[in-house]
Each structure stands twice: as C-alpha cells, then as structure tokens.
Scaffold this motif. Sequence first.
Motif, mmCIF file in Angstrom:
data_model
loop_
_atom_site.group_PDB
_atom_site.id
_atom_site.type_symbol
_atom_site.label_atom_id
_atom_site.label_comp_id
_atom_site.label_asym_id
_atom_site.label_seq_id
_atom_site.Cartn_x
_atom_site.Cartn_y
_atom_site.Cartn_z
ATOM 1 N N VAL A 65 0.842 -1.200 0.000
ATOM 2 C CA VAL A 65 0.000 0.000 0.000
ATOM 3 C C VAL A 65 0.877 1.250 0.000
ATOM 4 C CG1 VAL A 65 -1.779 1.275 1.243
ATOM 5 C CG2 VAL A 65 -1.801 -1.235 1.248
ATOM 6 N N PRO A 66 0.724 2.148 -1.003
ATOM 7 C CA PRO A 66 1.535 3.371 -1.037
ATOM 8 C C PRO A 66 1.262 4.261 0.174
ATOM 9 C CG PRO A 66 0.485 2.979 -3.162
ATOM 10 C CD PRO A 66 -0.132 2.018 -2.186
ATOM 11 N N THR A 67 2.281 4.991 0.613
ATOM 12 C CA THR A 67 2.134 5.929 1.718
ATOM 13 C C THR A 67 1.732 7.305 1.191
ATOM 14 O OG1 THR A 67 4.495 6.434 1.639
ATOM 15 C CG2 THR A 67 3.807 4.706 3.142
ATOM 16 N N ASN A 68 1.339 8.182 2.075
ATOM 17 C CA ASN A 68 0.837 9.504 1.707
ATOM 18 C C ASN A 68 1.980 10.441 1.309
ATOM 19 O OD1 ASN A 68 -0.668 11.809 1.414
ATOM 20 N ND2 ASN A 68 -0.914 12.175 3.614
ATOM 21 N N THR A 69 1.905 11.013 0.108
ATOM 22 C CA THR A 69 2.935 11.957 -0.358
ATOM 23 C C THR A 69 2.370 13.364 -0.559
ATOM 24 O OG1 THR A 69 2.535 11.361 -2.685
ATOM 25 C CG2 THR A 69 4.225 10.113 -1.500
ATOM 26 N N SER A 70 1.149 13.619 -0.061
ATOM 27 C CA SER A 70 0.527 14.939 -0.226
ATOM 28 C C SER A 70 0.996 15.886 0.871
ATOM 29 C CB SER A 70 -0.996 14.823 -0.219
ATOM 30 O OG SER A 70 -1.444 14.251 1.004
ATOM 31 N N ASN A 71 2.271 16.230 0.816
ATOM 32 C CA ASN A 71 2.886 17.145 1.772
ATOM 33 C C ASN A 71 3.958 17.943 1.038
ATOM 34 O OD1 ASN A 71 5.519 15.614 1.960
ATOM 35 N ND2 ASN A 71 4.113 14.025 2.681
ATOM 36 N N PRO A 72 4.540 18.970 1.663
ATOM 37 C CA PRO A 72 5.516 19.806 0.945
ATOM 38 C C PRO A 72 6.718 19.052 0.389
ATOM 39 C CG PRO A 72 4.782 20.914 2.946
ATOM 40 C CD PRO A 72 4.202 19.526 2.986
ATOM 41 N N GLY A 74 6.582 15.913 -0.729
ATOM 42 C CA GLY A 74 6.181 14.913 -1.712
ATOM 43 C C GLY A 74 6.719 13.542 -1.388
ATOM 44 N N PHE A 75 6.903 13.262 -0.099
ATOM 45 C CA PHE A 75 7.506 12.008 0.352
ATOM 46 C C PHE A 75 6.748 11.478 1.558
ATOM 47 C CE2 PHE A 75 10.557 10.207 3.526
ATOM 48 C CZ PHE A 75 10.775 8.993 2.892
ATOM 49 N N GLY A 76 6.500 10.183 1.555
ATOM 50 C CA GLY A 76 5.881 9.536 2.697
ATOM 51 C C GLY A 76 6.577 8.236 2.997
ATOM 52 N N ALA A 77 6.647 7.856 4.273
ATOM 53 C CA ALA A 77 7.332 6.626 4.664
ATOM 54 C C ALA A 77 6.504 5.870 5.681
ATOM 55 C CB ALA A 77 8.705 6.943 5.244
ATOM 56 N N ASN A 78 6.612 4.557 5.622
ATOM 57 C CA ASN A 78 5.933 3.678 6.552
ATOM 58 C C ASN A 78 6.960 2.730 7.137
ATOM 59 O OD1 ASN A 78 4.106 2.054 7.953
ATOM 60 N ND2 ASN A 78 3.685 0.792 6.163
ATOM 61 N N SER A 79 7.278 2.904 8.415
ATOM 62 C CA SER A 79 8.233 2.023 9.080
ATOM 63 C C SER A 79 7.520 0.752 9.514
ATOM 64 C CB SER A 79 8.849 2.719 10.291
ATOM 65 O OG SER A 79 9.783 1.884 10.926
ATOM 66 N N VAL A 80 7.989 -0.380 9.037
ATOM 67 C CA VAL A 80 7.349 -1.665 9.334
ATOM 68 C C VAL A 80 7.671 -2.065 10.772
ATOM 69 C CG1 VAL A 80 7.230 -4.101 8.721
ATOM 70 C CG2 VAL A 80 7.449 -2.371 6.928
ATOM 71 N N ARG A 81 6.616 -2.241 11.560
ATOM 72 C CA ARG A 81 6.794 -2.614 12.959
ATOM 73 C C ARG A 81 6.375 -4.067 13.156
ATOM 74 N NH1 ARG A 81 10.171 1.218 14.776
ATOM 75 N NH2 ARG A 81 9.385 3.314 14.358
ATOM 76 N N ILE A 82 7.343 -4.929 13.365
ATOM 77 C CA ILE A 82 7.078 -6.346 13.605
ATOM 78 C C ILE A 82 7.676 -6.699 14.965
ATOM 79 C CG2 ILE A 82 7.411 -8.701 12.771
ATOM 80 C CD1 ILE A 82 7.857 -7.583 9.979
ATOM 81 N N PRO A 83 6.865 -7.089 15.945
ATOM 82 C CA PRO A 83 7.403 -7.402 17.271
ATOM 83 C C PRO A 83 8.520 -8.431 17.240
ATOM 84 C CG PRO A 83 5.006 -7.289 17.348
ATOM 85 C CD PRO A 83 5.390 -7.203 15.902
ATOM 86 N N GLY A 84 8.442 -9.380 16.278
ATOM 87 C CA GLY A 84 9.442 -10.436 16.199
ATOM 88 C C GLY A 84 10.804 -9.972 15.745
ATOM 89 N N LEU A 85 10.926 -8.723 15.245
ATOM 90 C CA LEU A 85 12.230 -8.187 14.848
ATOM 91 C C LEU A 85 13.064 -7.731 16.043
ATOM 92 C CD1 LEU A 85 11.539 -6.015 11.661
ATOM 93 C CD2 LEU A 85 12.708 -8.212 11.800
ATOM 94 N N ASN A 86 12.429 -7.615 17.198
ATOM 95 C CA ASN A 86 13.131 -7.115 18.381
ATOM 96 C C ASN A 86 14.400 -7.922 18.646
ATOM 97 O OD1 ASN A 86 13.276 -5.396 20.713
ATOM 98 N ND2 ASN A 86 12.601 -7.111 21.973
ATOM 99 N N THR A 87 15.519 -7.246 18.813
ATOM 100 C CA THR A 87 16.879 -7.766 19.088
ATOM 101 C C THR A 87 17.543 -8.433 17.887
ATOM 102 O OG1 THR A 87 16.403 -10.035 19.869
ATOM 103 C CG2 THR A 87 16.182 -8.246 21.488
ATOM 104 N N LEU A 88 16.886 -8.484 16.737
ATOM 105 C CA LEU A 88 17.473 -9.168 15.584
ATOM 106 C C LEU A 88 18.347 -8.258 14.727
ATOM 107 C CD1 LEU A 88 14.563 -11.523 14.447
ATOM 108 C CD2 LEU A 88 16.440 -11.962 16.036
ATOM 109 N N GLY A 89 18.389 -6.969 15.046
ATOM 110 C CA GLY A 89 19.347 -6.073 14.402
ATOM 111 C C GLY A 89 18.985 -5.633 12.999
ATOM 112 N N ILE A 90 17.706 -5.689 12.627
ATOM 113 C CA ILE A 90 17.273 -5.229 11.316
ATOM 114 C C ILE A 90 15.956 -4.476 11.432
ATOM 115 C CG2 ILE A 90 18.434 -7.037 9.981
ATOM 116 C CD1 ILE A 90 15.787 -8.532 9.851
ATOM 117 N N ALA A 91 15.668 -3.657 10.429
ATOM 118 C CA ALA A 91 14.397 -2.954 10.349
ATOM 119 C C ALA A 91 14.065 -2.756 8.876
ATOM 120 C CB ALA A 91 14.464 -1.609 11.073
#
Length: 211
Positions: A65-72, A74-91
């Motif tokens: 799903v695209p993120t919202n870019t209707s801002n000055p 023209g960029f939007g970001a969605n940080s993926v939050r997965i509880p299972g990533l905790n302590t695994l050193g990646i995002a």
Amino acid sequence: MASHILLVIASFLAIISALATASDPSPLQDFCVADPSSSVRINGLPCMDPKLVNANRFLFRGLHVPTNTSNPLGFGANSVRIPGLNTLGIALARGDFAPRGVAPLHTHPRATEIATVLEGSLLVGFVTSNPENRFISKVVQKGDVFVFPKGLIHFLYNVGDSPASVIVSFSSQDPGFIVVADLFGTNPSIPNDILAKAFQVDESIIRQLRP
C-alpha cells in the motif's frame, strides 16, 4: 614462538575490529518478541514469554500500500513494525515519492541502509567523510539496489514524472533518523552564531531559516 605471538595479536585485533564495527548486539535466544506493554526499559524492548508467541508476531501485511505523499516534501514513509524483529538487528520501511518528491538530507546514526527501487527513477546520493566531502550519487531505476553507508548524510529524490517507491532495510532495529534541516529547529535552539559558522553564512540567513 614469535609466530604464535603474532597470531595471538592478529586474533586480538580482529576481535577488537569486529566489536568496533558491530551494530546491534547479537541475541542470546531464538527470538525476543517485543512486549510493548512492559514498563521495563532496556536497550530494546523486553521479551514476551516465548510460550505465548505465535506466527502473527513475525508478520506484517500492507507493504504493497503506497504511503501519503501529499505534503511539501512529496515524500511519505511507513516504518514496518514487527514485534518479532526485536533484538534481531534489522528494520524495514517503505518510502513513496510524488514526482520531484524528496527524502531530504538525513542520516541514520546506527545503521547502514539498503534501498530497493520498486517503481520509478530516483536520484540517490551520500556524502563521505573519508575522503572528506566527496559526493557519490546515481540515478536508480526499478529493480536497482543502492547502499547508504552507516551514519553518512544521504537523500533520495524522484527525478521522474511518475510516482516512485522503494523498500529500505536497515542494519539496526532502531536506525535513528536525523534530518539536517532540523538543526534549525532544535529544542532548545542551537545559537545562531554557531549555525552561521557551521554553514559559513551570515547570521541573518540563519534567522530566516528558523521555523
């Protein structure tokens, strides 16, 4: 004997080098699914009881799903939050760009970033510290992958006439995000004369740049 001493010294230096370049600490268990309800605060989030963990703790849906870019920007970001990533050193994150949209000059102090282009054409680049102030840039297209070294100031800019999108991954579960322009809006404020000297401009310019 001398060769054994040299071997020990070389091994010691290799260990020190590895420690110096390491990112997040390696986990001491199979996984440590984050427990956001815990009041305990550590370097990372505390672990859930592994007996209570199910597959949904390692799952994220919606990256298409695209993120919202209707801002000055023209960029939007969605940080993926997965509880299972905790302590695994990646995002992981998704970024979307309107035509001429930009992820402005910024740095991730704790992570190397790898950007994979899903759609569009992006001008990407970073500035080196050694050699000093060298600008390395490239126009990347769909299917291309580009690496931003840890801690270096970088950007992504949509040079095409259609939307662009990327998937970015980081070598830390919490890479940090510092935008260069935010230096003009810190709380409390950095004194004008310091910023003027840093950017080699008159203080009146700094006052104009203040939010």
